[in-house]
Design a protein around this motif. Structure first.
Motif, mmCIF file in Angstrom:
data_model
loop_
_atom_site.group_PDB
_atom_site.id
_atom_site.type_symbol
_atom_site.label_atom_id
_atom_site.label_comp_id
_atom_site.label_asym_id
_atom_site.label_seq_id
_atom_site.Cartn_x
_atom_site.Cartn_y
_atom_site.Cartn_z
ATOM 1 N N TYR A 44 1.052 -32.579 16.458
ATOM 2 C CA TYR A 44 -0.157 -32.138 15.769
ATOM 3 C C TYR A 44 0.177 -31.469 14.441
ATOM 4 O O TYR A 44 1.086 -30.661 14.403
ATOM 5 C CB TYR A 44 -0.988 -31.170 16.626
ATOM 6 N N PRO A 45 -0.573 -31.747 13.373
ATOM 7 C CA PRO A 45 -1.631 -32.757 13.294
ATOM 8 C C PRO A 45 -1.040 -34.134 13.003
ATOM 9 O O PRO A 45 0.089 -34.254 12.522
ATOM 10 C CB PRO A 45 -2.479 -32.285 12.117
ATOM 11 N N TYR A 49 -4.098 -36.984 9.000
ATOM 12 C CA TYR A 49 -4.966 -35.804 8.936
ATOM 13 C C TYR A 49 -4.282 -34.679 8.158
ATOM 14 O O TYR A 49 -4.922 -33.996 7.364
ATOM 15 C CB TYR A 49 -5.346 -35.349 10.345
ATOM 16 N N LYS A 50 -2.986 -34.502 8.376
ATOM 17 C CA LYS A 50 -2.247 -33.453 7.665
ATOM 18 C C LYS A 50 -2.327 -33.673 6.154
ATOM 19 O O LYS A 50 -2.435 -32.717 5.386
ATOM 20 C CB LYS A 50 -0.793 -33.401 8.117
ATOM 21 N N VAL A 72 -10.711 -28.024 16.128
ATOM 22 C CA VAL A 72 -9.508 -28.461 16.835
ATOM 23 C C VAL A 72 -9.832 -28.446 18.319
ATOM 24 O O VAL A 72 -10.642 -27.640 18.790
ATOM 25 C CB VAL A 72 -8.263 -27.586 16.535
ATOM 26 N N ASP A 84 -8.210 -33.134 17.018
ATOM 27 C CA ASP A 84 -9.238 -32.579 16.148
ATOM 28 C C ASP A 84 -10.425 -33.527 16.144
ATOM 29 O O ASP A 84 -10.308 -34.703 16.469
ATOM 30 C CB ASP A 84 -8.711 -32.355 14.725
#
Length: 167
Positions: A44-45, A49-50, A72, A84
């Motif tokens: 994660y993430p 998305y990051k 989240v 998320d």
């Protein structure tokens, strides 16, 4: 209007993904764990998305009211951030909200995305000025197709290998 920060299902809790949490995960998962008291799944993430987080941090600084639509997902038994989900910016002028989500690989295939998507669609449709929930996914993303079908969304079109969905 009912706000996040907590939306509970049998196995999951959704917590608002605050700007401070976004900044922490960019430093590292240990920093996010430190400020939230949740463990953070290794994956994660998700990478895609990051890459969006710097944009989201900047956007939410300018439009803080939009942050309430991002969350989240905490796996209750593991006390771990593992996914998320959120509505991209809240309702538009037509009362539509576009849903997006991601679940780290270790937690995929257990129905978690379906469980939280059903809860989010139900919650979203109860919000002021919301008439419809939309989503999209690749035609080849069979797990997301199943999630969106189980959450009650219907296919409304296909364009450029993307399937578009709506309640």
């Amino acid at each position: 209007m009912e706000k996040l920060p907590y939306l509970n299902t049998d196995r999951l809790t959704l917590v608002t993904f605050t700007v401070d949490m976004m900044k922490a995960i960019l430093i590292g998962k240990n920093q996010l764990s430190k400020i939230t008291n949740y463990q953070v799944a290794d994956e994660y993430p998700m990478k895609v998305y990051k890459q969006l987080l710097p944009y989201k941090i900047e956007r939410f600084a300018q439009y803080p009211e939009e942050n309430k639509w991002e969350g989240v997902i905490i796996h209750k038994r593991d006390n771990t951030i593992m996914a998320d989900i959120g509505f991209k910016g809240g309702p538009d002028e037509k009362g539509e909200m576009d849903l997006g989500y991601s679940v780290v690989p270790r937690y995929q295939g257990h129905g978690y995305a379906t469980e939280m998507t059903i809860a989010m669609v139900d919650w979203g449709l109860k919000q002021d000025n919301v008439k419809k929930i939309t989503a999209s996914c690749s035609r080849s993303n069979l797990p997301s197709i199943r999630v969106l079908e189980k959450a009650g969304l219907k296919q409304i079109g296909i364009k450029d290998n993307e399937i578009y969905w709506s309640t």
